[in-house]
Design an enzyme around this catalytic site. Structure first.
Site, short mmCIF file in Angstrom:
data_model
loop_
_atom_site.label_atom_id
_atom_site.label_comp_id
_atom_site.label_asym_id
_atom_site.label_seq_id
_atom_site.Cartn_x
_atom_site.Cartn_y
_atom_site.Cartn_z
N ASN A 1 -45.21 57.40 -35.63
CA ASN A 1 -45.31 58.81 -36.05
C ASN A 1 -46.33 59.50 -35.15
OD1 ASN A 1 -45.50 61.23 -37.33
ND2 ASN A 1 -46.40 60.44 -39.23
N HIS B 1 -43.76 63.55 -45.85
CA HIS B 1 -45.04 63.01 -45.38
C HIS B 1 -46.18 63.74 -46.10
CE1 HIS B 1 -48.45 61.98 -42.87
NE2 HIS B 1 -47.73 60.94 -42.47
N GLU C 1 -47.32 55.26 -48.33
CA GLU C 1 -48.48 55.69 -47.54
C GLU C 1 -49.55 56.27 -48.46
OE1 GLU C 1 -47.61 56.52 -43.20
OE2 GLU C 1 -47.15 58.36 -44.26
N GLY D 1 -55.11 57.85 -41.44
CA GLY D 1 -55.94 58.46 -40.40
C GLY D 1 -57.35 57.92 -40.34
N SER E 1 -53.50 53.75 -41.49
CA SER E 1 -54.48 53.00 -40.69
C SER E 1 -54.02 51.60 -40.30
CB SER E 1 -55.83 52.96 -41.40
OG SER E 1 -56.31 54.28 -41.54
N GLY F 1 -49.42 55.91 -37.31
CA GLY F 1 -49.81 57.22 -36.80
C GLY F 1 -50.66 57.12 -35.55
P1 PGA Z 1 -52.31 56.66 -39.46
O1 PGA Z 1 -51.14 57.61 -39.98
O2 PGA Z 1 -51.67 55.43 -38.90
O3 PGA Z 1 -53.02 57.46 -38.43
O4 PGA Z 1 -53.15 56.36 -40.66
C1 PGA Z 1 -50.03 57.09 -40.66
C2 PGA Z 1 -49.16 58.20 -41.13
O5 PGA Z 1 -49.69 59.24 -41.58
O6 PGA Z 1 -47.92 58.10 -41.07
#
Ligand code: PGA
Length: 250
Positions: free
Chosen positions: A9, A94, A164, A170, A212, A233
């Site tokens: 993503n 999302h 998620e 993030g 993450s 992400g």
């Molecule tokens: P992240 O995002 O891997 O940066 O935590 C995942 C997502 O929001 O799909």
């Protein structure tokens, strides 16, 4: 560990066409890694740049889709346009879109539009935070019910669920969910899905995890948790992380 789906993503991280092309080239090389299937989810302009004419093993997803069914919808991108560009999947619901005010009903409409055009929805669900009485489980149930209840029995079988938890998105690998909690959540999600899917189909439904995921935790999260893959992400646009992350599953 059987085959895993990794959905990259890119969110709005990628701003330059050269960078987008480089990330695709890397993904093509990584698609040779055994037991892993790669899906790239660029923003709309870069989907349009990369997906047409793609003949590699790498597949494409859009990050969102319009619920619109008519052309008079300025600023919207319709499911048919995404399919014609070469997208196979579309992310719906999302948390970063829900935070912009997207309701469960709108997410359900988007999933229906995607399916009507032959796209596979990757439905994101997840709690904002956890409470000691586990009331957050009912939020997840509601997010699943609002989509699955409006789909036909056949459509339901195509949906991929991405769990998620918002609190884990993030951040860093150390802030992610742990493998045993993830295993419990996957069981719970399959239990809810069993009310909408016939026979043992809920056991086979695809459930991904996102939040993450990095090279240091992906293998631990994959082993024994029952997930079928990951929505990645920030690590998916970091050249130093994406390769090691995919190879960690081999
Ligand atoms: P992240 O995002 O891997 O940066 O935590 C995942 C997502 O929001 O799909």
């Amino acid at each position: 560990m059987s085959g895993m789906l990794i959905v990259a993503n890119w969110k709005a991280y990628v701003e330059r066409p050269e960078e987008a092309k480089k990330l695709l080239a890397t993904a093509k090389r990584l698609s040779a890694v055994r037991r892993v299937r790669l899906v790239l989810a660029p923003s709309f302009p870069f989907l349009g740049l990369l997906a047409p004419g793609n003949r590699s093993k790498v597949a494409f997803a859009a990050q969102d889709v319009s619920p619109a069914t008519v052309g008079s919808a300025t600023g919207e991108v319709e499911a048919a346009a995404l399919r014609n560009l070469g997208a196979k999947y579309v992310i719906v619901g999302h948390s970063e879109r829900r935070a912009q005010g997207e309701s469960d009903a709108l997410v359900a409409e988007k999933a229906r539009r995607a399916l009507a055009e032959g796209l596979i929805p990757i439905l994101c669900i997840g709690e904002k935070e956890r409470d000691p009485d586990a009331r957050y489980l009912s939020d997840l149930k509601r997010q699943l019910a609002s989509v699955f209840s409006v789909l036909s029995p056949r459509e339901r079988l195509s949906v991929i669920v991405a769990y998620e938890p918002v609190w884990a998105i993030g951040r860093h690998a150390s802030d992610s969910i742990d493998a045993s909690d993830l295993g419990e959540m996957v069981l719970y999600i399959r239990k809810v899905l069993a009310s909408y899917l016939p026979g043992k189909s809920a056991q086979k439904a695809m459930v991904l995890y996102g939040g993450s995921v990095e090279p240091s935790n992906i293998r631990g999260l994959a082993g024994g948790s029952g997930v079928d893959g990951f929505l990645v992400g920030h690590a998916s646009v970091d050249p130093g992380m994406f390769g090691p992350l995919v190879k960690a599953l081999a």
